[in-house]
Scaffold this active site. Structure first.
Site, PDB file in Angstrom:
ATOM      1  N   ARG A  18       0.852  -1.237  -0.019  1.00 17.41           N
ATOM      2  CA  ARG A  18       0.030  -0.002   0.201  1.00 17.41           C
ATOM      3  C   ARG A  18       0.834   1.251  -0.071  1.00 17.41           C
ATOM      4  NH1 ARG A  18       1.552   1.752   4.110  1.00 17.41           N
ATOM      5  NH2 ARG A  18       0.354   3.876   3.539  1.00 17.41           N
ATOM      6  N   GLY A  19       0.311   2.574  -0.171  1.00 18.39           N
ATOM      7  CA  GLY A  19       1.118   3.806  -0.207  1.00 18.39           C
ATOM      8  C   GLY A  19       1.165   3.986  -1.650  1.00 18.39           C
ATOM      9  N   ASP A  77      -1.784  11.074  -2.627  1.00 15.41           N
ATOM     10  CA  ASP A  77      -2.172   9.927  -3.689  1.00 15.41           C
ATOM     11  C   ASP A  77      -2.210  10.465  -5.253  1.00 15.41           C
ATOM     12  OD1 ASP A  77      -2.922   8.938  -1.077  1.00 15.41           O
ATOM     13  OD2 ASP A  77      -2.466   7.123  -2.205  1.00 15.41           O
ATOM     14  N   ASN A 124      -5.412  12.730  -0.540  1.00 15.19           N
ATOM     15  CA  ASN A 124      -4.507  11.838   0.277  1.00 15.19           C
ATOM     16  C   ASN A 124      -5.664  11.019   1.178  1.00 15.19           C
ATOM     17  OD1 ASN A 124      -2.268  11.155   1.452  1.00 15.19           O
ATOM     18  ND2 ASN A 124      -2.777  12.118   3.259  1.00 15.19           N
ATOM     19  N   LYS A 125      -5.283  10.285   2.204  1.00 18.86           N
ATOM     20  CA  LYS A 125      -6.015   9.325   2.876  1.00 18.86           C
ATOM     21  C   LYS A 125      -7.087  10.313   3.562  1.00 18.86           C
ATOM     22  CE  LYS A 125      -5.917   5.788   3.301  1.00 18.86           C
ATOM     23  NZ  LYS A 125      -6.862   4.939   2.269  1.00 18.86           N
TER      24      LYS A 125
HETATM   25  O1  MRU Z   1      -4.738   3.509   1.321  1.00 23.98           O
HETATM   26  P1  MRU Z   1      -3.334   3.794   1.477  1.00 23.98           P
HETATM   27  O2  MRU Z   1      -2.859   3.091   2.704  1.00 23.98           O
HETATM   28  O3  MRU Z   1      -2.645   3.103   0.252  1.00 23.98           O
HETATM   29  O4  MRU Z   1      -3.184   4.927   1.434  1.00 23.98           O
HETATM   30  C1  MRU Z   1      -1.903   5.764   1.845  1.00 23.98           C
HETATM   31  C2  MRU Z   1      -1.999   7.224   1.839  1.00 23.98           C
HETATM   32  O5  MRU Z   1      -2.864   7.808   1.667  1.00 23.98           O
HETATM   33  C3  MRU Z   1      -0.525   7.862   1.862  1.00 23.98           C
HETATM   34  O6  MRU Z   1      -0.753   8.878   2.647  1.00 23.98           O
HETATM   35  C4  MRU Z   1      -0.039   8.233   0.394  1.00 23.98           C
HETATM   36  O7  MRU Z   1      -0.336   7.184  -0.351  1.00 23.98           O
HETATM   37  C5  MRU Z   1       1.311   8.754   0.395  1.00 23.98           C
HETATM   38  S1  MRU Z   1       2.485   7.507   0.411  1.00 23.98           S
HETATM   39  C6  MRU Z   1       3.948   8.063   0.374  1.00 23.98           C
END
Ligand code: MRU
Length: 368
Positions: free
Chosen positions: A58-59, A246, A256-257
């Site tokens: 993830r990320g 993202d 973002n999240k």
């Molecule tokens: O759903 P996820 O855990 O993949 O979401 C991740 C995020 O929102 C992070 O803040 C984003 O991807 C930046 S990662 C360097």
């Protein structure tokens, strides 16, 4: 706008998040963290797609690199013709919609592989996936170096710097040091008194991954409930908010999240600056503003079922799940939100720090 990092961040991932393993890849399975560090081998494209959907990886930057390797695995296991390439791109492209890094990486693989004769594609696919991974590690290091002066300046004035972050944008989310946490790691390495407020990040609790990373690295940090962020900002207990991203639209609106927007609003009210740390692969200048960014809706069980480690004596140490809301409960689970550009003080990139309005000038070749 700035350019030319002042210090170089040398960061080695304690456990590689992703690496090639023959005709397969080995990933660190993040669904088991922070309880267990387990490497999982993915040897087929459907396995890679499943790992992205279920968030074993993830990320934004990491899912991009993983998808690139997924294409190479498809060619290695299914053949190098156009049909196989197209099927792999479609399968991997349908896994997660919001992080543009995934779609950027697949487009990069397509652009390199499609013009080649099938016999040349497999070696090129492995090479390109490795290059995407190495680029991301270098990019994270540069983001750390560009973000470092922000933290150093606050610490010089106040004796320490208190950073609030959201979700996990550390090494676990990338192929290198991370994005939002890269300046934190750089500051820590330079002996700056940096402390991090880590919000839990319901429903998937990626904040627990951040707390685990920081603990392993010896960086002082405090885990908080998501809902405590507003109070701590209002009380003056935060110097700067830094999150990852993202997808960033042409006008600087940033997905973002989910929960980032509430922090941005509270930070603006409290007069605390909010910075977004992100690489070029997160920029989407084809999106004019945040209204074009697709927001992923995820399953109800992410809210209704909690996961943890047994501490009741008998099952001690076992990872277990507990249902906290009955199956069938009506649930809305948008996984991301969009913070408007006007709430963002700056975007820390590998080329320097830009205001949302300056971002296109920093990446003229992508803005065309
Ligand atoms: O759903 P996820 O855990 O993949 O979401 C991740 C995020 O929102 C992070 O803040 C984003 O991807 C930046 S990662 C360097």
């Amino acid at each position: 706008m700035s350019s030319g990092p002042r210090n170089t961040l040398n960061f080695l991932q304690p456990i590689p998040t992703l690496r090639r393993d023959g005709d397969a890849i080995a990933i660190l399975d993040q669904t088991l963290l922070p309880f267990r560090s387990e490497i999982r081998r993915l040897a087929s494209t459907p396995e890679v797609a499943e790992a992205i959907v279920s968030m074993r990886v993830r990320g934004a930057p990491l899912i991009g690199a993983t998808a690139a390797f997924g294409v190479a695995i498809a060619l290695a296991t299914e053949g190098s013709d156009d049909t196989t390439l197209e099927r792999a791109l479609a399968l991997l492209g349908a896994t997660r919609p919001t992080a543009v890094n995934l779609h950027w990486a697949l487009a990069r693989m397509d652009a390199v592989l499609r013009p080649l004769a099938p016999a040349q594609r497999l070696a090129a696919a492995w090479r390109e996936a490795e290059a995407i991974t190495a680029d991301d590690a270098a990019t994270c290091a540069a983001i750390g170096s560009h973000g470092l002066p922000l933290l150093a300046d606050v610490a010089a004035q106040r004796g320490r710097v208190r950073v609030m972050t959201h979700c996990n944008a550390g090494w676990l989310a990338t192929c290198g040091a991370g994005t939002a946490l890269a300046p934190v790691y750089a500051a820590h390495a330079h002996g700056i008194a940096v402390e991090v407020l880590v919000s839990e990040t319901r429903p998937r609790n990626q904040g627990l991954l951040t707390a685990w990373e920081l603990r392993e690295a010896g960086v002082p940090h405090t885990l908080i409930a998501d809902n405590a962020a507003g109070l701590l900002l209002a009380r003056g207990e935060v110097d700067i908010v830094i999150t990852g991203a993202d997808r960033i639209a042409a006008n600087g609106d940033t997905a973002n999240k989910v929960g980032t927007l509430l922090k941005a609003l509270a930070a603006r009210e409290a007069g605390v600056p909010l910075y977004i740390a992100a690489p070029h692969s997160t920029l989407d200048f084809a999106c004019a503003d945040g209204t074009c960014i697709p927001i992923e809706d995820r399953g109800a069980d992410e809210l209704c079922v909690v996961r943890g480690i047994c501490c009741d004596g008998e099952g001690d140490g076992r990872i277990a799940e507990l249902r906290q809301a009955p199956a069938g409960t009506a649930v809305a689970n948008p996984a991301f939100d969009v913070t408007p550009a006007r709430l963002i003080g700056g975007i820390i990139t590998e080329r320097g720090i830009a205001t949302p309005g300056e971002l296109r000038g920093l990446y003229p070749e992508q803005a065309r």
